[in-house]
Design an enzyme around this catalytic site. Structure first.
Site, PDB file in Angstrom:
ATOM      1  N   CYS A 114       0.533  16.418  18.252  1.00 10.04           N
ATOM      2  CA  CYS A 114      -0.194  17.576  17.575  1.00 10.04           C
ATOM      3  C   CYS A 114      -0.258  17.175  15.916  1.00 10.04           C
ATOM      4  O   CYS A 114      -0.684  18.207  15.216  1.00 10.04           O
ATOM      5  CB  CYS A 114       0.421  18.814  17.861  1.00 10.04           C
ATOM      6  SG  CYS A 114       2.134  19.139  17.485  1.00 10.04           S
TER       7      CYS A 114
ATOM      8  N   TYR B  33      10.204  14.610  26.293  1.00 10.82           N
ATOM      9  CA  TYR B  33       9.674  15.854  25.586  1.00 10.82           C
ATOM     10  C   TYR B  33       8.886  16.578  26.563  1.00 10.82           C
ATOM     11  O   TYR B  33       7.815  17.097  26.321  1.00 10.82           O
ATOM     12  CB  TYR B  33       9.086  15.684  24.238  1.00 10.82           C
ATOM     13  CG  TYR B  33       9.498  14.539  23.388  1.00 10.82           C
ATOM     14  CD1 TYR B  33      10.243  15.132  22.136  1.00 10.82           C
ATOM     15  CD2 TYR B  33       9.204  13.263  23.216  1.00 10.82           C
ATOM     16  CE1 TYR B  33      11.013  14.193  21.393  1.00 10.82           C
ATOM     17  CE2 TYR B  33       9.577  12.438  22.150  1.00 10.82           C
ATOM     18  CZ  TYR B  33      10.620  12.911  21.460  1.00 10.82           C
ATOM     19  OH  TYR B  33      10.930  11.899  20.576  1.00 10.82           O
TER      20      TYR B  33
ATOM     21  N   GLN C 172       1.720  24.978  25.942  1.00 13.34           N
ATOM     22  CA  GLN C 172       0.584  24.785  25.187  1.00 13.34           C
ATOM     23  C   GLN C 172      -0.267  25.955  24.972  1.00 13.34           C
ATOM     24  O   GLN C 172      -0.403  26.792  25.922  1.00 13.34           O
ATOM     25  CB  GLN C 172      -0.382  23.784  25.636  1.00 13.34           C
ATOM     26  CG  GLN C 172       0.229  22.487  26.007  1.00 13.34           C
ATOM     27  CD  GLN C 172       0.268  21.629  24.542  1.00 13.34           C
ATOM     28  OE1 GLN C 172      -0.162  21.986  23.471  1.00 13.34           O
ATOM     29  NE2 GLN C 172       1.016  20.541  24.501  1.00 13.34           N
TER      30      GLN C 172
ATOM     31  N   CYS D  28      -7.396  39.524  15.232  1.00 13.62           N
ATOM     32  CA  CYS D  28      -7.588  38.054  14.919  1.00 13.62           C
ATOM     33  C   CYS D  28      -8.517  37.379  15.739  1.00 13.62           C
ATOM     34  O   CYS D  28      -8.450  37.791  16.920  1.00 13.62           O
ATOM     35  CB  CYS D  28      -6.102  37.141  14.945  1.00 13.62           C
ATOM     36  SG  CYS D  28      -5.902  35.343  14.943  1.00 13.62           S
TER      37      CYS D  28
ATOM     38  N   ASP E  73       5.444  13.181  24.188  1.00 16.67           N
ATOM     39  CA  ASP E  73       4.831  14.435  23.575  1.00 16.67           C
ATOM     40  C   ASP E  73       5.626  15.183  22.655  1.00 16.67           C
ATOM     41  O   ASP E  73       5.882  16.375  22.972  1.00 16.67           O
ATOM     42  CB  ASP E  73       4.089  15.427  24.591  1.00 16.67           C
ATOM     43  CG  ASP E  73       3.231  16.516  24.205  1.00 16.67           C
ATOM     44  OD1 ASP E  73       2.976  16.391  22.918  1.00 16.67           O
ATOM     45  OD2 ASP E  73       3.188  17.213  24.917  1.00 16.67           O
TER      46      ASP E  73
ATOM     47  N   CYS F 275     -13.486  36.444   9.946  1.00 17.84           N
ATOM     48  CA  CYS F 275     -12.292  37.029   9.711  1.00 17.84           C
ATOM     49  C   CYS F 275     -12.161  37.573   8.377  1.00 17.84           C
ATOM     50  O   CYS F 275     -12.081  36.918   7.492  1.00 17.84           O
ATOM     51  CB  CYS F 275     -11.228  36.329  10.384  1.00 17.84           C
ATOM     52  SG  CYS F 275      -9.837  37.179  10.002  1.00 17.84           S
TER      53      CYS F 275
ATOM     54  N   GLU G 293      14.021  16.720  28.428  1.00 16.00           N
ATOM     55  CA  GLU G 293      13.987  17.901  27.440  1.00 16.00           C
ATOM     56  C   GLU G 293      15.156  18.533  26.869  1.00 16.00           C
ATOM     57  O   GLU G 293      16.034  18.571  27.545  1.00 16.00           O
ATOM     58  CB  GLU G 293      13.212  19.070  28.385  1.00 16.00           C
ATOM     59  CG  GLU G 293      12.890  20.188  27.709  1.00 16.00           C
ATOM     60  CD  GLU G 293      12.290  20.418  26.269  1.00 16.00           C
ATOM     61  OE1 GLU G 293      11.093  19.717  26.359  1.00 16.00           O
ATOM     62  OE2 GLU G 293      12.752  21.119  25.528  1.00 16.00           O
TER      63      GLU G 293
HETATM   64  N1  SAH Z   1       5.031  18.136  27.055  1.00 18.10           N
HETATM   65  C1  SAH Z   1       5.232  19.411  27.034  1.00 18.10           C
HETATM   66  C2  SAH Z   1       5.993  19.764  25.783  1.00 18.10           C
HETATM   67  C3  SAH Z   1       5.612  19.432  24.284  1.00 18.10           C
HETATM   68  S1  SAH Z   1       6.437  20.257  23.078  1.00 18.10           S
HETATM   69  C4  SAH Z   1       4.074  20.212  27.274  1.00 18.10           C
HETATM   70  O1  SAH Z   1       2.758  19.700  26.892  1.00 18.10           O
HETATM   71  O2  SAH Z   1       3.769  21.545  27.243  1.00 18.10           O
HETATM   72  C5  SAH Z   1       7.793  19.148  22.738  1.00 18.10           C
HETATM   73  C6  SAH Z   1       9.000  19.597  23.515  1.00 18.10           C
HETATM   74  O3  SAH Z   1      10.048  18.641  23.093  1.00 18.10           O
HETATM   75  C7  SAH Z   1       9.684  20.786  23.121  1.00 18.10           C
HETATM   76  O4  SAH Z   1       9.814  21.519  24.467  1.00 18.10           O
HETATM   77  C8  SAH Z   1      10.752  20.424  22.582  1.00 18.10           C
HETATM   78  O5  SAH Z   1      12.027  21.461  23.086  1.00 18.10           O
HETATM   79  C9  SAH Z   1      11.238  19.008  23.026  1.00 18.10           C
HETATM   80  N2  SAH Z   1      12.147  18.184  22.506  1.00 18.10           N
HETATM   81  C10 SAH Z   1      12.226  18.233  20.982  1.00 18.10           C
HETATM   82  N3  SAH Z   1      13.106  17.322  20.715  1.00 18.10           N
HETATM   83  C11 SAH Z   1      13.502  16.638  21.838  1.00 18.10           C
HETATM   84  C12 SAH Z   1      14.434  15.483  21.935  1.00 18.10           C
HETATM   85  N4  SAH Z   1      14.660  14.686  21.002  1.00 18.10           N
HETATM   86  N5  SAH Z   1      14.557  14.933  23.378  1.00 18.10           N
HETATM   87  C13 SAH Z   1      13.856  15.627  24.403  1.00 18.10           C
HETATM   88  N6  SAH Z   1      13.244  16.919  24.025  1.00 18.10           N
HETATM   89  C14 SAH Z   1      12.878  17.251  22.960  1.00 18.10           C
END
Ligand code: SAH
Length: 437
Positions: A391, A295, A267, A143, A364, A56, A316
């Site tokens: 991540c 999360y 994701q 990209c 997560d 790139c 969430e």
């Molecule tokens: N497990 C999901 C999302 C992961 S991303 C997946 O794999 O798609 C992390 C997520 O945590 C986001 O959607 C964000 O809005 C949420 N988040 C951030 N802080 C948080 C908290 N204190 N309690 C609950 N959710 C939260």
């Protein structure tokens, strides 16, 4: 979505051209004769003189692909070493699951493409990305990581914005309307959502603009205008107005359907996401009982695990994502999953105070990791197993220290390459309670 604040001012067209289209591929560099072919190539790649096969021209400017020019197997090895350095003290690290199964290519994997809009002196509308850690926009025409179709659509948005005379927002003067464009594509379903981020919902010739965009790309299934008047670094504002279609897309993952709203987390590499979730669910070894999906986003992990559990509880913060999660349970006919809006730590604290038990907690969190309160309440709840999907191995290491100090043992750590050509790595850690009650 908290990229550093940038200026959407583009540089001169000459500069942007050199940034976009003209690669370094055919420039020559002088390399000392005595170097081995491998060393020679490494030096050339390092100097930016040649690209790797999928190279790139923006690699150095944009800062996104820090592993540009590195053979994919070597990238995986580097990620294994990185994970080992940060997490090796907790336990055995499995080899990285890469994007190298038959038929897979570690390019054009991003199903969500976000570009900031800018313009040059001739009034051409350009789109690009934020140069990491700066206020500059790097114009991007192509990209290697972003879905190709989504990139095409963004190029059309730029062209049409100029044709229709829709002004691009200028951060310095506050004039103009359009700020960003976001395209999300369901890789399994082919559904495509275009989100136009604008300072106002009153975009002149909006309907004709949307019509022309759909005409150029009939595969677009929904167009949303997101109104963002904010002056901070947030890309999306709170209000969405659907200009065409249902206002969301649906994708499929692990045999289930998932509805995704413009601002819900999903994701970005669907091929690897399935591998990641399957590994997380395998680690969880669910045999009925109560499973927490902390999360949870739109409920992807909890719903994928629901057939093995008696009850799934997802928590969430993002209201739209929780709504998506509830609908996702319904459209998949899943009746043993419930989703709650709120702070995951507070929710578990209440469960623990009420004397409830959880067999498994999936967690997560975002890149910043968890917080002390979350970990303390999870320790009070004392699930048998914790599956920590992360991540960011740095914050995961910090959190694992607290969780292991609280009586858990790390059993396995599995890195998954969700972000080829970048230095990022995703990891799943399994922890078990050493003092099961
Ligand atoms: N497990 C999901 C999302 C992961 S991303 C997946 O794999 O798609 C992390 C997520 O945590 C986001 O959607 C964000 O809005 C949420 N988040 C951030 N802080 C948080 C908290 N204190 N309690 C609950 N959710 C939260």
């Amino acid at each position: 979505m908290s990229d550093s604040r940038v200026r959407n001012k583009s540089r001169s067209s000459a500069e942007s051209r050199s940034g976009n289209a003209v690669g370094n591929a055919d420039r020559k560099t002088s390399v000392p004769k005595e170097k081995t072919p491998a060393a020679k190539r490494a030096a050339e790649v390092k100097s930016g003189a040649i690209k790797n096969a999928e190279g790139c021209p923006l690699a150095k400017k944009c800062g996104g692909c820090t592993f540009q020019g590195i053979d994919y197997r070597q990238q995986l090895e580097k990620k294994r070493m990185l994970t080992g350095r940060l997490l090796g003290s907790f336990g055995h690290i499995e080899p990285v699951i890469g994007m190298n199964d038959a038929g897979e290519k570690p390019e054009y994997y991003r199903n969500k493409v976000h570009h900031v809009l800018g313009f040059d002196r001739r009034g051409n509308v350009l789109s690009g990305i934020y140069k990491e850690g700066t206020h500059e926009m790097v114009p991007v025409k192509e990209c290697l990581l972003e879905d190709k179709k989504s990139q095409e659509i963004i190029r059309t948005v730029c062209k049409l914005a100029k044709d229709f005379g829709i002004r691009i927002y200028d951060e310095d003067t506050g004039y103009g309307l359009l700020r960003h464009v976001l395209v999300r594509r369901g890789f399994h379903t082919g559904e495509i959502m275009v989100v136009l981020v604008s300072v106002s919902h009153q975009i002149p010739s909006k309907n004709n603009f949307v019509k022309a965009l759909r005409h150029a790309h009939p595969e677009i299934t929904t167009v949303v205008v997101n109104i963002n008047k904010r002056t901070d670094s947030m890309i999306l504002g709170e209000r969405n107005e659907t200009a065409y279609g249902p206002g969301f897309i649906t994708d499929e993952l692990c045999g289930l359907k998932f509805r995704i709203s413009p601002d819900s987390f999903y994701q970005i590499n669907p091929v690897q996401t399935e591998k990641l979730y399957r590994k997380a669910i395998e680690f969880a070894d669910i045999q009925g009982g109560t499973v927490i999906d902390a999360y949870c986003g739109i409920g992807t992990i909890g719903l994928s695990a629901s057939s093995q559990a008696d009850r799934v509880i997802g928590i969430e913060l993002n209201g739209n994502a929780v709504r998506d999660a509830g609908i996702n349970a319904r459209i998949n006919g899943i009746t043993n999953a419930e989703f709650h809006k709120g702070d995951a730590g507070m929710y578990m604290e209440k469960m623990a105070a009420a004397g409830q038990h959880a067999d498994v907690v999936f967690m997560d969190p975002p890149r910043a990791g968890s917080d002390r309160r979350f970990i303390e309440s999870m320790l009070k709840l004392a699930p048998d197993r914790i599956v920590y999907v992360s991540c960011n191995p740095e914050t995961q290491a910090r959190d694992l220290k607290l969780i292991t100090a609280g009586g858990y043992r790390v059993e396995k750590i599995q890195p998954v390459d969700m972000f080829p050509y970048t230095g990022h790595v995703e990891t799943v850690a399994l922890l078990s309670n050493r003092r099961p009650g």
